[in-house]
Design a protein around this motif. Structure first.
Motif, PDB file in Angstrom:
ATOM      1  N   ILE A  77       0.876  -1.170   0.000  1.00 54.36           N
ATOM      2  CA  ILE A  77       0.000   0.000   0.000  1.00 54.36           C
ATOM      3  C   ILE A  77       0.911   1.215   0.000  1.00 54.36           C
ATOM      4  O   ILE A  77       1.788   1.348   0.858  1.00 54.36           O
ATOM      5  CB  ILE A  77      -0.921   0.035   1.226  1.00 54.36           C
ATOM      6  N   VAL A  78       0.734   2.085  -0.969  1.00 58.51           N
ATOM      7  CA  VAL A  78       1.610   3.237  -1.109  1.00 58.51           C
ATOM      8  C   VAL A  78       0.779   4.512  -1.163  1.00 58.51           C
ATOM      9  O   VAL A  78      -0.311   4.546  -1.744  1.00 58.51           O
ATOM     10  CB  VAL A  78       2.490   3.097  -2.376  1.00 58.51           C
ATOM     11  N   GLU A  79       1.277   5.562  -0.522  1.00 60.67           N
ATOM     12  CA  GLU A  79       0.590   6.853  -0.557  1.00 60.67           C
ATOM     13  C   GLU A  79       0.593   7.403  -1.986  1.00 60.67           C
ATOM     14  O   GLU A  79       1.578   7.271  -2.720  1.00 60.67           O
ATOM     15  CB  GLU A  79       1.300   7.854   0.368  1.00 60.67           C
ATOM     16  N   GLU A  80      -0.510   8.013  -2.376  1.00 67.38           N
ATOM     17  CA  GLU A  80      -0.621   8.563  -3.727  1.00 67.38           C
ATOM     18  C   GLU A  80       0.488   9.567  -4.026  1.00 67.38           C
ATOM     19  O   GLU A  80       0.978   9.652  -5.158  1.00 67.38           O
ATOM     20  CB  GLU A  80      -1.992   9.227  -3.918  1.00 67.38           C
ATOM     21  N   SER A  81       0.920  10.330  -3.033  1.00 70.64           N
ATOM     22  CA  SER A  81       1.956  11.343  -3.250  1.00 70.64           C
ATOM     23  C   SER A  81       3.262  10.734  -3.743  1.00 70.64           C
ATOM     24  O   SER A  81       4.052  11.392  -4.435  1.00 70.64           O
ATOM     25  CB  SER A  81       2.211  12.127  -1.956  1.00 70.64           C
ATOM     26  N   VAL A  82       3.514   9.460  -3.417  1.00 69.06           N
ATOM     27  CA  VAL A  82       4.736   8.790  -3.863  1.00 69.06           C
ATOM     28  C   VAL A  82       4.769   8.690  -5.386  1.00 69.06           C
ATOM     29  O   VAL A  82       5.835   8.734  -6.005  1.00 69.06           O
ATOM     30  CB  VAL A  82       4.834   7.385  -3.225  1.00 69.06           C
ATOM     31  N   LEU A  83       3.606   8.575  -6.002  1.00 69.11           N
ATOM     32  CA  LEU A  83       3.526   8.396  -7.452  1.00 69.11           C
ATOM     33  C   LEU A  83       3.955   9.644  -8.217  1.00 69.11           C
ATOM     34  O   LEU A  83       4.256   9.561  -9.415  1.00 69.11           O
ATOM     35  CB  LEU A  83       2.102   8.017  -7.865  1.00 69.11           C
ATOM     36  N   SER A  84       3.983  10.777  -7.563  1.00 71.27           N
ATOM     37  CA  SER A  84       4.347  12.026  -8.238  1.00 71.27           C
ATOM     38  C   SER A  84       5.636  12.625  -7.683  1.00 71.27           C
ATOM     39  O   SER A  84       5.985  13.752  -8.022  1.00 71.27           O
ATOM     40  CB  SER A  84       3.211  13.053  -8.107  1.00 71.27           C
ATOM     41  N   ARG A  85       6.334  11.888  -6.828  1.00 67.18           N
ATOM     42  CA  ARG A  85       7.565  12.417  -6.211  1.00 67.18           C
ATOM     43  C   ARG A  85       8.782  11.825  -6.906  1.00 67.18           C
ATOM     44  O   ARG A  85       9.141  10.684  -6.674  1.00 67.18           O
ATOM     45  CB  ARG A  85       7.601  12.087  -4.717  1.00 67.18           C
ATOM     46  N   PRO A  86       9.454  12.623  -7.769  1.00 67.54           N
ATOM     47  CA  PRO A  86      10.595  12.093  -8.517  1.00 67.54           C
ATOM     48  C   PRO A  86      11.887  12.081  -7.694  1.00 67.54           C
ATOM     49  O   PRO A  86      12.094  12.934  -6.823  1.00 67.54           O
ATOM     50  CB  PRO A  86      10.717  13.066  -9.691  1.00 67.54           C
ATOM     51  N   PHE A  87      12.731  11.121  -7.980  1.00 68.44           N
ATOM     52  CA  PHE A  87      14.087  11.073  -7.437  1.00 68.44           C
ATOM     53  C   PHE A  87      15.026  10.868  -8.618  1.00 68.44           C
ATOM     54  O   PHE A  87      14.845   9.951  -9.418  1.00 68.44           O
ATOM     55  CB  PHE A  87      14.242   9.929  -6.432  1.00 68.44           C
ATOM     56  N   GLY A  88      16.005  11.721  -8.740  1.00 66.64           N
ATOM     57  CA  GLY A  88      16.937  11.645  -9.861  1.00 66.64           C
ATOM     58  C   GLY A  88      16.435  12.371 -11.089  1.00 66.64           C
ATOM     59  O   GLY A  88      17.076  13.288 -11.582  1.00 66.64           O
ATOM     60  N   SER A  89      15.274  11.969 -11.587  1.00 63.83           N
ATOM     61  CA  SER A  89      14.679  12.621 -12.757  1.00 63.83           C
ATOM     62  C   SER A  89      13.250  12.139 -12.926  1.00 63.83           C
ATOM     63  O   SER A  89      12.858  11.114 -12.365  1.00 63.83           O
ATOM     64  CB  SER A  89      15.482  12.314 -14.026  1.00 63.83           C
ATOM     65  N   GLU A  90      12.493  12.863 -13.722  1.00 61.99           N
ATOM     66  CA  GLU A  90      11.128  12.450 -14.034  1.00 61.99           C
ATOM     67  C   GLU A  90      11.140  11.130 -14.807  1.00 61.99           C
ATOM     68  O   GLU A  90      10.255  10.288 -14.643  1.00 61.99           O
ATOM     69  CB  GLU A  90      10.422  13.535 -14.863  1.00 61.99           C
ATOM     70  N   GLU A  91      12.161  10.947 -15.650  1.00 59.78           N
ATOM     71  CA  GLU A  91      12.264   9.713 -16.429  1.00 59.78           C
ATOM     72  C   GLU A  91      12.456   8.504 -15.506  1.00 59.78           C
ATOM     73  O   GLU A  91      11.870   7.440 -15.730  1.00 59.78           O
ATOM     74  CB  GLU A  91      13.426   9.816 -17.410  1.00 59.78           C
ATOM     75  N   ILE A  92      13.276   8.670 -14.478  1.00 54.94           N
ATOM     76  CA  ILE A  92      13.487   7.583 -13.523  1.00 54.94           C
ATOM     77  C   ILE A  92      12.181   7.247 -12.819  1.00 54.94           C
ATOM     78  O   ILE A  92      11.849   6.067 -12.619  1.00 54.94           O
ATOM     79  CB  ILE A  92      14.575   7.967 -12.499  1.00 54.94           C
ATOM     80  N   LEU A  93      11.419   8.267 -12.461  1.00 51.62           N
ATOM     81  CA  LEU A  93      10.133   8.033 -11.802  1.00 51.62           C
ATOM     82  C   LEU A  93       9.181   7.280 -12.721  1.00 51.62           C
ATOM     83  O   LEU A  93       8.523   6.321 -12.294  1.00 51.62           O
ATOM     84  CB  LEU A  93       9.507   9.352 -11.357  1.00 51.62           C
ATOM     85  N   ARG A  94       9.110   7.686 -13.989  1.00 56.95           N
ATOM     86  CA  ARG A  94       8.214   6.994 -14.924  1.00 56.95           C
ATOM     87  C   ARG A  94       8.623   5.527 -15.080  1.00 56.95           C
ATOM     88  O   ARG A  94       7.771   4.629 -15.122  1.00 56.95           O
ATOM     89  CB  ARG A  94       8.213   7.701 -16.286  1.00 56.95           C
ATOM     90  N   GLY A  95       9.932   5.284 -15.157  1.00 59.30           N
ATOM     91  CA  GLY A  95      10.407   3.909 -15.250  1.00 59.30           C
ATOM     92  C   GLY A  95      10.045   3.108 -14.012  1.00 59.30           C
ATOM     93  O   GLY A  95       9.669   1.928 -14.104  1.00 59.30           O
TER      94      GLY A  95
END
Length: 288
Positions: free
Chosen positions: A173-191
């Motif tokens: 179970i993950v908080e929705e805010s985690v889905l929009s919080r990038p680390f490193g880059s937006e590309e890394i988050l999408r991956g």
């Protein structure tokens, strides 16, 4: 019951404790003895395992702990079918985890069920290599590059749990805010989100998202932070908590029951698995 009841496990705190690697030292000494028995120089062994002589020297002196890849190649080159270096891999890997996590890592690898609630980042078990590296690189105090490589390697090794036999049931179970919080880059988050979506489709995995507006509905059970509930191989139930480089393993039945009830409430307040997968795919850019 585990003997860890309510026990605080020391964090990395002391660099000396984190750097204690008796297994790695033993394996390095065994490799050195076998090398000498075979009449090989460090450069000669390096050629056989496709490493430099300097890398072999660093391994033997402990300047650079032996990597998982090097262990594989040592087994092929000088293992002589004994399996010494192959067996050593899982023990050397254990030493690469932070001290606070080592005991729990053994429990996690053998667990029947793991149920995690995360509030700030994607759970380590689900992280991609790029996301994990960005997280570890961006932490404070800074981590040396060689240590970053080790920690990333160790974290990726945990993924073996997804395909283990007997099958482990895994829930996140993950908080929705985690889905929009990038680390490193937006590309890394999408991956990372695309990888999370793929994991969510596994038969033995359930992923749910706790909406960020849940607090507006009058009740919000997740305010006290992340937790990880585990059914061990002995069918005991424990809860692992970690914050600010400190960890607690809770096995007291009454405390575990209370935390399990809180987790059940968090699950009830989360989106369904189907809704959650759709939201993860949307943030990953897989849905328009």
């Amino acid at each position: 019951m585990p003997k860890a009841e309510g026990r605080r496990q020391k964090a990395e705190g002391s660099k000396d404790k984190d750097d204690e690697r008796p297994t790695s030292q033993l394996v390095a000494e065994i490799a050195r003895i076998i090398r000498l028995e075979k009449g090989l120089t460090q450069d000669g062994l390096g050629e056989l395992v496709r490493y430099t002589g300097s890398a072999i020297s660093a391994m033997e002196t402990g300047a650079q702990p032996v990597s998982d890849q090097m262990l594989e190649r040592l087994e092929e080159a000088i293992g002589d079918g004994r399996g010494i270096f192959e067996v050593a891999r899982r023990y050397v890997l254990l030493e690469k985890y932070p001290v606070r996590f080592r005991h729990f890592s053994r429990m996690e690898a053998k667990a029947f069920t793991i149920s995690s609630y995360e509030t700030l980042v994607v759970d380590g078990l689900f992280q991609t290599k790029e996301y994990a590296r960005a997280l570890i690189n961006g932490g404070y105090p800074p981590v040396p590059k060689a240590k970053v490589d080790e920690l990333v390697e160790a974290r990726m090794a945990r993924k073996a749990l997804f395909d283990r036999d007997p099958t482990a049931m895994i829930e996140l179970i993950v908080e929705e805010s985690v889905l929009s919080r990038p680390f490193g880059s937006e590309e890394i988050l999408r991956g990372q989100l695309s990888s999370l979506a793929r994991d969510a489709r596994r038969d033995n995995v359930t992923v749910q998202v706790l909406p960020k507006d849940q607090g507006l509905k009058g009740t919000y059970a997740g305010a006290r932070g992340p937790m990880k509930l585990v059914e061990t191989e002995e069918h005991d139930h424990v809860v692992y908590l970690e914050i600010e480089d400190e960890s607690i393993l809770v096995s007291n039945r009454a405390k575990v029951s209370r935390l399990a009830q809180r987790y059940a409430k968090i699950r009830a307040q989360a989106l369904s698995p189907e809704q959650s997968l759709g939201l993860i795919e949307w943030w990953a850019g897989e849905q328009k």
